[in-house]
Motif scaffolding. Structure first.
Motif, mmCIF file in Angstrom:
data_model
loop_
_atom_site.group_PDB
_atom_site.id
_atom_site.type_symbol
_atom_site.label_atom_id
_atom_site.label_comp_id
_atom_site.label_asym_id
_atom_site.label_seq_id
_atom_site.Cartn_x
_atom_site.Cartn_y
_atom_site.Cartn_z
ATOM 1 N N LEU A 1 0.832 -1.207 0.000
ATOM 2 C CA LEU A 1 0.000 0.000 0.000
ATOM 3 C C LEU A 1 0.867 1.258 0.000
ATOM 4 O O LEU A 1 0.633 2.205 -0.750
ATOM 5 C CB LEU A 1 -0.910 0.002 1.232
ATOM 6 C CG LEU A 1 -2.060 -0.999 1.181
ATOM 7 C CD1 LEU A 1 -2.855 -0.946 2.472
ATOM 8 C CD2 LEU A 1 -2.968 -0.682 -0.008
ATOM 9 N N LEU A 2 1.877 1.233 0.877
ATOM 10 C CA LEU A 2 2.730 2.422 0.982
ATOM 11 C C LEU A 2 3.519 2.657 -0.289
ATOM 12 O O LEU A 2 3.894 3.782 -0.601
ATOM 13 C CB LEU A 2 3.688 2.265 2.167
ATOM 14 C CG LEU A 2 3.076 2.523 3.532
ATOM 15 C CD1 LEU A 2 4.075 2.215 4.613
ATOM 16 C CD2 LEU A 2 2.641 3.978 3.627
ATOM 17 N N ARG A 3 3.740 1.563 -1.018
ATOM 18 C CA ARG A 3 4.546 1.700 -2.225
ATOM 19 C C ARG A 3 3.876 2.598 -3.249
ATOM 20 O O ARG A 3 4.540 3.193 -4.076
ATOM 21 C CB ARG A 3 4.769 0.311 -2.824
ATOM 22 C CG ARG A 3 6.136 0.138 -3.431
ATOM 23 C CD ARG A 3 6.239 -1.172 -4.113
ATOM 24 N NE ARG A 3 5.956 -1.009 -5.541
ATOM 25 C CZ ARG A 3 5.970 -2.003 -6.397
ATOM 26 N NH1 ARG A 3 6.224 -3.211 -5.956
ATOM 27 N NH2 ARG A 3 5.730 -1.802 -7.660
ATOM 28 N N GLN A 4 2.566 2.645 -3.166
ATOM 29 C CA GLN A 4 1.845 3.506 -4.103
ATOM 30 C C GLN A 4 2.350 4.947 -3.999
ATOM 31 O O GLN A 4 2.311 5.703 -4.961
ATOM 32 C CB GLN A 4 0.343 3.479 -3.796
ATOM 33 C CG GLN A 4 -0.250 2.099 -3.689
ATOM 34 C CD GLN A 4 -0.374 1.418 -5.028
ATOM 35 O OE1 GLN A 4 -0.715 2.052 -5.995
ATOM 36 N NE2 GLN A 4 -0.067 0.124 -5.064
ATOM 37 N N LEU A 5 2.795 5.306 -2.777
ATOM 38 C CA LEU A 5 3.297 6.666 -2.596
ATOM 39 C C LEU A 5 4.633 6.865 -3.289
ATOM 40 O O LEU A 5 4.985 7.972 -3.664
ATOM 41 C CB LEU A 5 3.453 6.973 -1.107
ATOM 42 C CG LEU A 5 2.160 7.112 -0.319
ATOM 43 C CD1 LEU A 5 2.472 7.302 1.146
ATOM 44 C CD2 LEU A 5 1.368 8.291 -0.838
ATOM 45 N N GLN A 6 5.368 5.771 -3.441
ATOM 46 C CA GLN A 6 6.708 5.884 -4.018
ATOM 47 C C GLN A 6 6.608 5.846 -5.520
ATOM 48 O O GLN A 6 6.802 4.819 -6.147
ATOM 49 C CB GLN A 6 7.574 4.728 -3.515
ATOM 50 C CG GLN A 6 7.925 4.825 -2.062
ATOM 51 C CD GLN A 6 8.990 5.849 -1.812
ATOM 52 O OE1 GLN A 6 9.816 6.097 -2.668
ATOM 53 N NE2 GLN A 6 8.969 6.465 -0.650
ATOM 54 N N THR A 7 6.317 7.007 -6.130
ATOM 55 C CA THR A 7 6.156 7.016 -7.573
ATOM 56 C C THR A 7 7.484 7.166 -8.271
ATOM 57 O O THR A 7 7.606 6.878 -9.435
ATOM 58 C CB THR A 7 5.269 8.188 -7.983
ATOM 59 O OG1 THR A 7 5.839 9.368 -7.437
ATOM 60 C CG2 THR A 7 3.871 8.015 -7.442
ATOM 61 N N GLY A 8 8.492 7.635 -7.545
ATOM 62 C CA GLY A 8 9.776 7.891 -8.172
ATOM 63 C C GLY A 8 9.833 9.281 -8.774
ATOM 64 O O GLY A 8 10.863 9.701 -9.289
ATOM 65 N N PHE A 9 8.725 10.011 -8.736
ATOM 66 C CA PHE A 9 8.727 11.372 -9.292
ATOM 67 C C PHE A 9 9.045 12.363 -8.189
ATOM 68 O O PHE A 9 8.370 12.395 -7.152
ATOM 69 C CB PHE A 9 7.378 11.704 -9.903
ATOM 70 C CG PHE A 9 7.114 10.932 -11.156
ATOM 71 C CD1 PHE A 9 7.882 11.171 -12.285
ATOM 72 C CD2 PHE A 9 6.145 9.959 -11.207
ATOM 73 C CE1 PHE A 9 7.653 10.451 -13.446
ATOM 74 C CE2 PHE A 9 5.926 9.235 -12.360
ATOM 75 C CZ PHE A 9 6.674 9.478 -13.486
ATOM 76 N N VAL A 10 10.079 13.165 -8.422
ATOM 77 C CA VAL A 10 10.522 14.100 -7.398
ATOM 78 C C VAL A 10 9.380 15.036 -7.000
ATOM 79 O O VAL A 10 9.226 15.392 -5.834
ATOM 80 C CB VAL A 10 11.720 14.916 -7.928
ATOM 81 C CG1 VAL A 10 12.177 15.916 -6.895
ATOM 82 C CG2 VAL A 10 12.835 13.986 -8.311
ATOM 83 N N ARG A 11 8.560 15.362 -7.981
ATOM 84 C CA ARG A 11 7.519 16.349 -7.684
ATOM 85 C C ARG A 11 6.445 15.785 -6.767
ATOM 86 O O ARG A 11 5.850 16.503 -5.967
ATOM 87 C CB ARG A 11 6.917 16.864 -8.979
ATOM 88 C CG ARG A 11 7.973 17.666 -9.753
ATOM 89 C CD ARG A 11 7.413 18.314 -10.963
ATOM 90 N NE ARG A 11 6.897 17.345 -11.889
ATOM 91 C CZ ARG A 11 5.748 17.484 -12.538
ATOM 92 N NH1 ARG A 11 5.006 18.544 -12.336
ATOM 93 N NH2 ARG A 11 5.359 16.569 -13.364
#
Lengths: 99, 290, 627
Positions: C594-604
């Motif tokens: 679930l938390l991984r959804q937050l980790q998009t890899g986009f700095v913005r």
């Protein structure tokens, strides 16, 4: 006019800078927005200095400028070297940290 | 401005007028910074905002900082930005189309929320009165700052000095590339070019008409098509290449004819004139060389 | 003088190192080197003994401090030796009998290609045993104790090509480990209680410890003694240990290793004297074992296993005596010494018989051997008379005293213990007479075409003769004017027991049960011919043939029980422990997904989150300020 309006202006500029960081993809423009935020802070410091009647706020603003200069130098160097290797200045493309 | 009364609650009317006019300019500049498509425009807008801020510093009694703001920020840092834009930002016209889902809404929501919070915080603080810098600046603003920097803040000052040196070295390290192999001689380069089957002769020259910038007009090949290689790719990226259309060629031809008529050098070879299209460019080219 | 003590241990240790590291070059002389070092140690022991005799009874104890072994904070372990009368007795027994067995082995192992290694192990065993009895603290004693365990493992499994020998060695080692665990825990308990484990300070401090601690110490030491001395319930290894070469059986399972438990209890007398409950446990173990071993000895047809049962029974006597306290310590050690002589003699005699009978061990295939092996017959016979307690021979003096001391414990306990000891004496007379009759008397039950019984070479018979002398005279010598008791008194202390029955009565009763035992044996094996195939026998006989079901008991209770327990624990581990662990992991995995959804890899995106965090902080600050 009360000098507190300078603070409102500083808050407004800071918010605009922050929004710019969020919506712009060009790393250089993002950097400019950061500079804008730093300048807004400086304006707030200078205003505080005037309101309190001492020069400490100006000193802090001065140091902020020095640090910002250092930051710009390194940051732009990083952008240039990223551009050299990846041929793009878009912050969205540097997403290697993603799984 | 210079002699603000201690613990007053209002500034002069002149300053108020100045604030409202320049404040509008500063906000406009900031908005332009984040909304302009081209990085160059953003940089220029930001420079404008910074100059306005410098004026505000002066108005707030920070004379030294005001000057430093103009010299260092607007003069040095922003120019550095422009250099980098020049180095990097050939294609730097961002499309402003958002790619991240919901990013713009989040940014707007958070930005507005954050701004509201800040302004609410400032508005709630009891800042009705202010002291002014008359006393602090009595011995001169620069002297006052210097006294503080070299006494109370001397360690911070030294450390920022070290930071600056480190940053300078760091920038050099980051951008400097060590040459790890011998530079190739001209002969080796030409041999490599032949081997790789790339463009062996010199690149074709652009069509030069002396009517425009001239380098932005591609040269024409014998069959009338444009030679892409004759124009700098940078210009093409920017969309600044002028196209040589059939119409303009015809226009040119008409002009030549008129001038010949005027000069009475009509040759009566109308019938031999080729139809517009294929061979026309060559003729045009020949004409251009006259 | 005291500087020589370390040499006692060092001599066989050097011999072992030479023989085990020397390689093939020493193959031809290895047995001589091993014997030399053993005899040297014995000679050194004799020198020290002579020196000790020259001093007064009070200051005979010698002490040698070599170096501090482990100095860590309050923990201090020394390599230090203590040679007092008790240690001296053991030193002479170990090196003396050990040397004789070395000499005997020269003949017995003559044709074994790994003879050098065998002598190396024998030397190693002697060194460990000497370290055990010479140590001045429990930790060093424990080092020797483990060394003895290792050496016995190597020697029992010497013929490792035989699966039965390898298994027997493993069994001995494992069962010993149970006892070792008791001893090691005892040492730890000792350190936490007294802050030291040197003999002197520990014994001096026994009155400071609580009764519970002392009882626990005593029981743990008893557990250790049971393991090494093959006492019930850790007796099962001794019978199987007969898989080793016969000299090993004589050395380990008669004269030395099994006596380590008796030594431990006698040495720790101060602890046991202060813990009556532990003493009671000791006498119970001794009494049970002496009957247990005797019954097993009656049913065995394998001559070595019959003798092994006898050993177990005799050690039971010693443990019983040691458990009686000051009235019994001296007699326990005295019986230990005389037993060392006659049991070693009996084992060597058995080895000699086997040597002459093509390594046949089944007594039902012997018979009438007295004519073919006269020396063996006489020496074995003297050992036999000694062990059954024939008047005038060694066993008579020592065993009689133990029976008397058992009665002297007083009350019902005294009667029960004395009765058990008397019964044991009767059974001893029975099974030893049975061995004697089946081996040397009656008609031949072997095939003269295949087997040619012959007397063993001199190098084997000589030690047997020496031991026979010991069997005959040792007990008498020790009893002249209570010489042995007085010799040991400074170490073990001594008290005359007050028996409810007079000494003469006890002696008479012993004689009576002796005659009864011999008579029954004569009736069963002397008057009528012995069947070459063992009859089915009664339930008790069959049980005794299976060592009174000791292995079956161990198998059902410990092996099966252990397997069941392990199975349950594995099941528990899978379902509960692994379940919890895997469940946690799965839960974390899901949460991470679930938390991984937050980790998009986009700095913005990260910048948005940062700005959100900053906004929350500002809001919190404002709220805290009461806006």
């Amino acid at each position: 006019m009360n000098p507190v309006y300078y603070l409102y202006l500083a808050a407004l500029l800071f918010t605009i800078g922050a929004a710019g960081v969020l919506i712009r993809r060009n790393a250089i423009v993002v950097f400019m927005c950061i500079e804008l935020m730093l300048n807004a802070c400086n304006l707030a410091f200078v205003t505080f200095s005037r309101m309190h009647g001492n020069l400490d706020g100006q000193i802090i603003a001065f140091f902020t400028m020095v640090v910002a200069a250092a930051e710009v130098v390194v940051g732009l160097a990083i952008i240039v070297s990223i551009f050299r290797t990846r041929h793009t200045a878009s912050v969205d493309d540097a997403s290697l940290m993603k799984l | 401005m210079t002699a603000l009364a201690a613990a007053s609650s209002l500034t002069s009317t002149g300053e108020a007028v100045q604030f409202w006019i320049l404040g509008t300019v500063a906000v406009a500049g900031a908005l332009c910074t984040i909304l302009m498509r081209r990085a160059v425009h953003s940089a220029l807008s930001l420079a404008g905002t910074m100059i306005v801020l410098a004026v505000f510093y002066l108005a707030n009694g920070a004379y030294f900082l005001g000057v430093v703001q103009i010299v260092v920020y607007t003069g040095a840092i922003m120019m550095l930005f422009l250099f980098v834009v020049m180095l990097v930002g050939v294609t730097a016209a961002d499309s402003l189309k958002e790619t991240l889902k919901g990013q713009r809404w989040l940014a707007a929501g958070l930005g507005i929320g954050f701004g509201v919070l800040l302004i609410a915080g400032i508005g709630n603080a009891s800042l009705k009165e202010f002291n002014g810098l008359g006393e602090a600046n009595a011995g001169g603003n620069v002297q006052g700052l210097a006294a503080l920097i070299f006494t109370k803040y001397v360690f911070a000052f030294e450390i920022t000095g070290a930071l600056l040196i480190t940053a300078a070295v760091g920038a050099m390290v980051l951008t400097h590339r060590e040459r790890t192999e011998r530079a190739r001689t001209q002969r080796e380069q030409s041999e490599a070019r032949v081997r790789e089957g790339k463009q062996v002769p010199p690149l074709p020259a652009p069509g030069v008409y002396a009517r425009h910038n001239a380098v932005d007009i591609p040269g024409l090949l014998p069959d009338g098509t444009t030679a892409e290689l004759s124009v700098s790719p940078t210009l093409r990226e920017r969309g600044q290449v002028r196209d040589v259309s059939g119409e303009s060629l015809a226009e040119l031809k008409a002009l030549e004819r008129r001038s010949e008529d005027w000069l009475g050098r009509s040759t009566g070879d109308e019938a031999a004139e080729p139809p517009p299209g294929g061979p026309a460019p060559r003729e045009h080219k020949e004409g251009a060389k006259k | 003088m005291e500087n020589l003590i370390a040499l006692l241990v060092a001599a066989p240790l050097v011999g072992a190192a030479l023989l085990l590291c020397g390689g093939k070059r020493l193959d031809r002389t290895g047995h001589l080197i091993g014997t030399l070092f053993s005899v040297a140690s014995f000679a050194l022991g004799v020198v020290l003994f002579a020196d000790m005799l020259g001093k007064g009874a009070g200051d005979r104890a010698l002490h040698q401090q070599l170096f501090t072994w482990i100095p860590v904070g309050g923990f201090r372990a020394d390599i230090a030796f203590q040679l007092d009368q008790l240690s001296m007795t053991f030193v002479l027994l170990i090196t003396g009998v050990g040397s004789l067995i070395h000499i005997y082995s020269i003949g017995y192992m003559e044709h074994d290609e790994r003879r050098r290694r065998f002598f190396g192990y024998l030397n190693l065993f002697l060194a460990a045993m000497l370290l055990l009895v010479l140590a001045d603290n429990y930790l060093l004693l424990y080092a020797g104790w483990e060394g003895v365990g290792l050496a016995s493992y190597l020697l029992i499994g010497f013929w490792q090509h035989k699966p039965s020998a390898a298994t027997a060695a493993k069994k001995a080692f494992l069962v010993n480990r149970v006892g070792d665990m008791g001893l090691s825990i005892a040492i730890m308990l000792m350190f936490t209680t007294f802050g030291t484990f040197a003999f002197g300070p520990v014994f001096a401090a026994t009155d400071r410890a609580g009764q519970g601690t002392l009882t626990a110490l005593g029981l743990l030491l008893l557990l250790g003694a049971c393991g090494k001395s093959a006492q019930v319930p850790l007796q099962s290894w001794l019978g199987d240990a007969m898989e080793g070469p016969t000299p090993v059986s004589a050395l380990i399972h008669a004269a030395t290793m099994v006596t380590a438990g008796v030594y431990l209890i006698t040495r720790s007398g101060a602890i046991f004297n202060a813990a009556p409950t532990a003493q009671l446990a000791v006498v119970v173990v001794g009494a049970v074992t002496l009957l247990f071993g005797a019954i097993v000895g009656c049913a065995k047809d394998d001559i070595k296993k019959a003798l092994a049962g006898s050993t177990m029974s005799q050690i039971g006597y010693m443990i019983l005596a040691a458990g009686l306290g000051p009235i019994g310590y001296a007699f326990a050690i005295m019986h230990l010494v005389t037993h060392g002589f006659f049991k070693a003699g009996l084992f060597l005699g058995a080895g000699s018989v086997m040597h002459g009978m093509n390594d046949e061990v089944d007594m039902r295939r012997y018979g009438g051997l007295r004519k073919y092996m006269p020396v063996t017959f006489i020496t074995f016979g003297l050992g036999y008379l000694a062990i059954i307690g024939f008047p005038g021979l060694s066993g008579f003096f020592s065993k009689d005293k133990i029976i008397e001391a058992a009665f002297a414990r007083g009350g019902t306990e005294g009667w029960i213990l004395g009765g058990a000891a008397l019964l044991g004496a009767a059974i001893t007379a029975f099974y030893m007479t049975r061995v004697m009759l089946m081996t040397f008397f009656g008609e031949k039950r072997w095939d003269p075409a295949e087997v040619h019984p012959h007397e063993s070479p001199k190098v084997m018979t000589l030690p047997m003769i020496v031991l026979a002398f010991g069997s005959v005279f040792a007990g008498g010598l020790f009893s002249i004017n209570e010489a042995f008791v007085k010799w040991l008194e400074p170490v073990t202390s001594f008290a005359h027991g007050h028996s409810p029955v007079s000494a003469t009565t006890v002696t008479a009763a012993t004689m009576v049960v002796l005659v009864i035992g011999v008579g029954i044996a004569w009736g069963m094996y002397g008057r009528k011919p012995v069947p070459a195939l063992a009859p089915r026998g009664s339930l008790l006989t069959r049980a005794a043939r299976r060592d009174l079901l000791q292995d079956d008991f161990n198998h059902v209770v410990f092996v099966r029980g252990g397997q069941e327990l392990t199975g349950t624990l594995v099941q528990l581990d899978r379902s509960v422990v692994d379940g919890a662990v895997n469940g946690t992991a799965a839960a974390m995995g899901g949460l991470s997904g679930l938390l991984r959804q937050l980790q998009t890899g986009f700095v913005r995106s990260y910048a948005v989150q940062m700005l959100g965090g900053a906004a929350v902080l500002v809001a919190a600050t404002l709220l805290m300020r009461g806006v």
